[in-house]
Write an enzyme that holds these catalytic residues in place. Structure first.
Site, PDB file in Angstrom:
ATOM      1  N   LYS A 177       0.859  -1.186   0.000  1.00 33.65           N
ATOM      2  CA  LYS A 177       0.000   0.000   0.000  1.00 33.65           C
ATOM      3  C   LYS A 177       0.899   1.242   0.000  1.00 33.65           C
ATOM      4  CE  LYS A 177      -4.336   1.177   2.336  1.00 33.65           C
ATOM      5  NZ  LYS A 177      -5.098   0.951   3.572  1.00 33.65           N
TER       6      LYS A 177
HETATM    7  O1  G3P Z   1      -7.604   1.979   5.315  1.00 33.87           O
HETATM    8  C1  G3P Z   1      -8.061   3.150   4.736  1.00 33.87           C
HETATM    9  C2  G3P Z   1      -9.429   3.583   5.188  1.00 33.87           C
HETATM   10  O2  G3P Z   1     -10.341   2.540   5.087  1.00 33.87           O
HETATM   11  C3  G3P Z   1      -9.460   4.306   6.503  1.00 33.87           C
HETATM   12  O3  G3P Z   1     -10.762   4.585   6.923  1.00 33.87           O
HETATM   13  O4  G3P Z   1     -12.259   5.244   8.754  1.00 33.87           O
HETATM   14  O5  G3P Z   1      -9.848   5.907   8.854  1.00 33.87           O
HETATM   15  O6  G3P Z   1     -11.403   6.996   7.228  1.00 33.87           O
HETATM   16  P1  G3P Z   1     -11.084   5.743   7.987  1.00 33.87           P
END
Ligand code: G3P
Length: 216
Positions: free
Chosen positions: A83
């Site tokens: 990633k």
């Molecule tokens: O892993 C990336 C993403 O899914 C993070 O989500 O909830 O931190 O905006 P969030």
């Protein structure tokens, strides 16, 4: 649509993998920090449970550092995807990984042009962040629809992974827009699978069955 779990929690991964609906797992530095675990060890543990892409993120900010990290990460398991953040240095790293056959997930994507740049560099997956756009009143689903549309227009193989999912409506909308994958927090799987009328109906069926169970 493929459903990924956005977590590094082994108990949750085992729980939902047993449902037969986990197609992959995504992690990020915040998720790993929350679990307080060693990234390499945890990714290898996850790979024992889930047969599908598992994203592990580099933390270098320069392409050279990302490439060194990514090559090491890619050796942990054949299903590991490196990633990489959507920066100019990230693009350089992705283009090298692409030539070396290392799968990538370009993260922190917030615009169509970023998604296209990542696809052109050879990204396997791009991760537009649905919830974080929704949080600031941006039209998050228009972004998903536009990326899917543009990728189809030009025949990019790069898959659209909708990330930062907050609730079931996001999932339904992403499916309507044609996203290839959605990654979500574990508790969302319960919400996707449940319905109060199912629970109510089951209680009624079992209550009625009590009346005839001695005749079976
Ligand atoms: O892993 C990336 C993403 O899914 C993070 O989500 O909830 O931190 O905006 P969030």
């Amino acid at each position: 649509m493929k459903f990924f779990l956005d977590t590094a929690d082994i108990a949750d991964i085992k729980k939902y993998a047993a449902w037969g609906i986990v197609d992959g797992v995504t992690t990020n530095p915040s998720i790993i920090a929350k679990g307080g675990v060693n990234l390499e060890q945890r990714i290898k543990e996850i790979a024992e449970i889930v047969e599908g892409p598992i994203s592990a993120e580099v933390i270098s900010e320069d392409a050279e550092g990302m490439i060194t990290e990514g090559r090491r990460i890619a050796k942990w398991d054949e299903n590991v995807y490196v990633k990489v953040p959507m920066t100019s240095e990230g693009l350089k790293a992705v283009s090298v990984f692409s030539k070396e056959g290392i799968h990538t997930n370009v993260t922190l994507v917030f615009s169509v042009t970023q998604a296209v740049m990542a696809a052109k560099a050879g990204a396997t997956l791009v991760s537009p962040f649905v919830g974080r756009l929704d949080d600031i009143s941006e039209d998050e689903m228009q972004l998903i629809a536009d990326i899917v549309h543009v990728f189809r227009n030009y025949g990019y193989d790069t898959q659209v992974l909708a990330a930062s999912i907050r609730h079931p409506k996001h999932i339904v909308d992403c499916m309507m827009c044609g996203a290839d994958i959605a990654t979500m927090p574990p508790e969302l799987f319960d919400k996707l699978a449940s319905h109060p009328l199912t629970d109510k109906g089951l209680v009624a069926f079992l209550k009625d069955w009590e009346k005839v169970k001695d005749k079976q």
